[in-house]
Design a protein around this motif. Structure first.
Motif, PDB file in Angstrom:
ATOM      1  N   SER A 128       0.828  -1.192   0.000  1.00  0.00           N
ATOM      2  CA  SER A 128       0.000   0.000   0.000  1.00  0.00           C
ATOM      3  C   SER A 128       0.873   1.257   0.000  1.00  0.00           C
ATOM      4  N   PRO A 129       1.367   1.632  -1.172  1.00  0.00           N
ATOM      5  CA  PRO A 129       2.209   2.831  -1.227  1.00  0.00           C
ATOM      6  C   PRO A 129       1.426   4.096  -0.878  1.00  0.00           C
ATOM      7  N   SER A 130       0.131   3.941  -0.710  1.00  0.00           N
ATOM      8  CA  SER A 130      -0.697   5.109  -0.425  1.00  0.00           C
ATOM      9  C   SER A 130      -0.613   5.570   1.033  1.00  0.00           C
ATOM     10  N   VAL A 131       0.032   4.801   1.915  1.00  0.00           N
ATOM     11  CA  VAL A 131       0.115   5.222   3.322  1.00  0.00           C
ATOM     12  C   VAL A 131       0.894   6.531   3.436  1.00  0.00           C
ATOM     13  N   GLY A 132       2.006   6.630   2.729  1.00  0.00           N
ATOM     14  CA  GLY A 132       2.773   7.879   2.723  1.00  0.00           C
ATOM     15  C   GLY A 132       1.954   9.025   2.166  1.00  0.00           C
ATOM     16  N   LEU A 133       1.245   8.763   1.090  1.00  0.00           N
ATOM     17  CA  LEU A 133       0.378   9.778   0.492  1.00  0.00           C
ATOM     18  C   LEU A 133      -0.749  10.157   1.443  1.00  0.00           C
ATOM     19  N   ALA A 134      -1.311   9.165   2.125  1.00  0.00           N
ATOM     20  CA  ALA A 134      -2.376   9.427   3.099  1.00  0.00           C
ATOM     21  C   ALA A 134      -1.859  10.340   4.209  1.00  0.00           C
ATOM     22  N   LEU A 135      -0.650  10.070   4.697  1.00  0.00           N
ATOM     23  CA  LEU A 135      -0.063  10.915   5.741  1.00  0.00           C
ATOM     24  C   LEU A 135       0.144  12.331   5.217  1.00  0.00           C
ATOM     25  N   GLU A 136       0.681  12.447   4.011  1.00  0.00           N
ATOM     26  CA  GLU A 136       0.903  13.768   3.432  1.00  0.00           C
ATOM     27  C   GLU A 136      -0.415  14.545   3.319  1.00  0.00           C
ATOM     28  N   GLU A 137      -1.444  13.894   2.803  1.00  0.00           N
ATOM     29  CA  GLU A 137      -2.741  14.557   2.643  1.00  0.00           C
ATOM     30  C   GLU A 137      -3.345  14.925   4.005  1.00  0.00           C
ATOM     31  N   LEU A 138      -3.191  14.029   4.972  1.00  0.00           N
ATOM     32  CA  LEU A 138      -3.691  14.296   6.312  1.00  0.00           C
ATOM     33  C   LEU A 138      -3.019  15.529   6.910  1.00  0.00           C
ATOM     34  N   LEU A 139      -1.694  15.616   6.790  1.00  0.00           N
ATOM     35  CA  LEU A 139      -0.964  16.746   7.363  1.00  0.00           C
ATOM     36  C   LEU A 139      -1.347  18.063   6.692  1.00  0.00           C
ATOM     37  N   VAL A 140      -1.454  18.051   5.371  1.00  0.00           N
ATOM     38  CA  VAL A 140      -1.820  19.278   4.641  1.00  0.00           C
ATOM     39  C   VAL A 140      -3.233  19.715   5.018  1.00  0.00           C
ATOM     40  N   THR A 141      -4.163  18.751   5.065  1.00  0.00           N
ATOM     41  CA  THR A 141      -5.543  19.077   5.432  1.00  0.00           C
ATOM     42  C   THR A 141      -5.619  19.595   6.864  1.00  0.00           C
ATOM     43  N   ALA A 142      -4.925  18.929   7.769  1.00  0.00           N
ATOM     44  CA  ALA A 142      -4.940  19.349   9.174  1.00  0.00           C
ATOM     45  C   ALA A 142      -4.346  20.745   9.327  1.00  0.00           C
ATOM     46  N   GLN A 143      -3.314  21.042   8.551  1.00  0.00           N
ATOM     47  CA  GLN A 143      -2.720  22.375   8.636  1.00  0.00           C
ATOM     48  C   GLN A 143      -3.700  23.435   8.138  1.00  0.00           C
ATOM     49  N   LYS A 144      -4.387  23.145   7.056  1.00  0.00           N
ATOM     50  CA  LYS A 144      -5.378  24.095   6.533  1.00  0.00           C
ATOM     51  C   LYS A 144      -6.500  24.326   7.542  1.00  0.00           C
ATOM     52  N   GLN A 145      -6.814  23.314   8.350  1.00  0.00           N
ATOM     53  CA  GLN A 145      -7.871  23.420   9.357  1.00  0.00           C
ATOM     54  C   GLN A 145      -7.337  23.937  10.689  1.00  0.00           C
ATOM     55  N   ASP A 146      -6.069  24.309  10.709  1.00  0.00           N
ATOM     56  CA  ASP A 146      -5.408  24.779  11.927  1.00  0.00           C
ATOM     57  C   ASP A 146      -5.443  23.715  13.024  1.00  0.00           C
ATOM     58  N   CYS A 147      -5.195  22.462  12.606  1.00  0.00           N
ATOM     59  CA  CYS A 147      -5.197  21.322  13.534  1.00  0.00           C
ATOM     60  C   CYS A 147      -3.815  20.685  13.623  1.00  0.00           C
ATOM     61  N   LEU A 148      -2.759  21.467  13.370  1.00  0.00           N
ATOM     62  CA  LEU A 148      -1.391  20.966  13.478  1.00  0.00           C
ATOM     63  C   LEU A 148      -0.636  21.777  14.506  1.00  0.00           C
ATOM     64  N   THR A 149       0.183  21.092  15.266  1.00  0.00           N
ATOM     65  CA  THR A 149       1.153  21.749  16.142  1.00  0.00           C
ATOM     66  C   THR A 149       2.509  21.274  15.664  1.00  0.00           C
ATOM     67  N   ILE A 150       3.382  22.227  15.325  1.00  0.00           N
ATOM     68  CA  ILE A 150       4.678  21.901  14.726  1.00  0.00           C
ATOM     69  C   ILE A 150       5.791  22.340  15.664  1.00  0.00           C
ATOM     70  N   GLY A 151       6.720  21.426  15.925  1.00  0.00           N
ATOM     71  CA  GLY A 151       7.881  21.728  16.749  1.00  0.00           C
ATOM     72  C   GLY A 151       7.867  20.924  18.046  1.00  0.00           C
ATOM     73  N   ILE A 152       9.041  20.546  18.497  1.00  0.00           N
ATOM     74  CA  ILE A 152       9.153  19.727  19.703  1.00  0.00           C
ATOM     75  C   ILE A 152       8.647  20.487  20.931  1.00  0.00           C
ATOM     76  N   TYR A 153       9.098  21.714  21.104  1.00  0.00           N
ATOM     77  CA  TYR A 153       8.699  22.495  22.280  1.00  0.00           C
ATOM     78  C   TYR A 153       7.197  22.774  22.268  1.00  0.00           C
ATOM     79  N   GLU A 154       6.684  23.204  21.108  1.00  0.00           N
ATOM     80  CA  GLU A 154       5.257  23.518  20.981  1.00  0.00           C
ATOM     81  C   GLU A 154       4.415  22.270  21.224  1.00  0.00           C
ATOM     82  N   SER A 155       4.882  21.132  20.721  1.00  0.00           N
ATOM     83  CA  SER A 155       4.161  19.867  20.902  1.00  0.00           C
ATOM     84  C   SER A 155       4.146  19.448  22.363  1.00  0.00           C
ATOM     85  N   ALA A 156       5.284  19.595  23.042  1.00  0.00           N
ATOM     86  CA  ALA A 156       5.357  19.234  24.455  1.00  0.00           C
ATOM     87  C   ALA A 156       4.397  20.091  25.275  1.00  0.00           C
ATOM     88  N   LYS A 157       4.315  21.391  24.940  1.00  0.00           N
ATOM     89  CA  LYS A 157       3.378  22.274  25.652  1.00  0.00           C
ATOM     90  C   LYS A 157       1.942  21.811  25.445  1.00  0.00           C
TER      91      LYS A 157
END
Length: 150
Positions: A11-40
């Motif tokens: 299923s080579p689509s798992v990588g693509l699924a992750l990419e699409e998930l991250l882009v969609t989540a970022q557009k929805q403001d549902c991503l936290t990026i960075g180790i420090y920000e994530s820990a908080k």
């Protein structure tokens, strides 16, 4: 043959699924990026985190290994799905391109990315989650995935 290589063949689509998930989540403001920000965020609101992506191409960075160990432990204790990814350049391509209007300095640390309550594209989250479950079932405690540059 590692599970990620075997599963990737099926299923080579798992990588693509992750990419699409991250882009969609970022557009929805549902991503936290960075180790420090994530820990908080994990300290304040772990119940809203549905996926933790730990990205590294350099396995020799001792400080990064320590951060990853702590994040993995916390995520396991909180039942948060964890996925190790190599391909930090691909993450930069995806997440900086989507967010070109924001300050690019905020994207310097892509080593930890948290996905929180994505409303749309849940089938992509389910696909990534299934991959992680199957990996764990085959004794790969932290599933791994390789993202290819394009």
């Amino acid at each position: 043959l590692r599970f990620s290589e075997f599963y990737g063949c099926l299923s080579p689509s798992v990588g693509l699924a992750l990419e699409e998930l991250l882009v969609t989540a970022q557009k929805q403001d549902c991503l936290t990026i960075g180790i420090y920000e994530s820990a908080k965020l994990l300290n304040v609101d772990p119940d809203n985190v549905v996926l933790c992506v730990l990205a590294a191409d350099d396995e020799e960075d001792v400080a990064l290994k320590i951060h990853f160990t702590l994040l993995q432990s916390f995520c396991c204790d909180s039942d948060i799905t964890i996925l190790r990814v190599s391909g930090v350049q691909r993450l930069k391509q995806l997440l900086v391109a989507v967010d070109a209007n924001r300050n690019q300095e905020e994207h310097r640390d892509l080593h930890c990315i948290l996905v929180t309550n994505p409303q749309a594209d849940h089938c992509r989250l389910q696909e990534v989650g299934t991959y992680c479950q199957e990996s764990r079932r085959l004794d790969q405690w932290v599933p791994e995935l390789v993202l290819q540059e394009r």
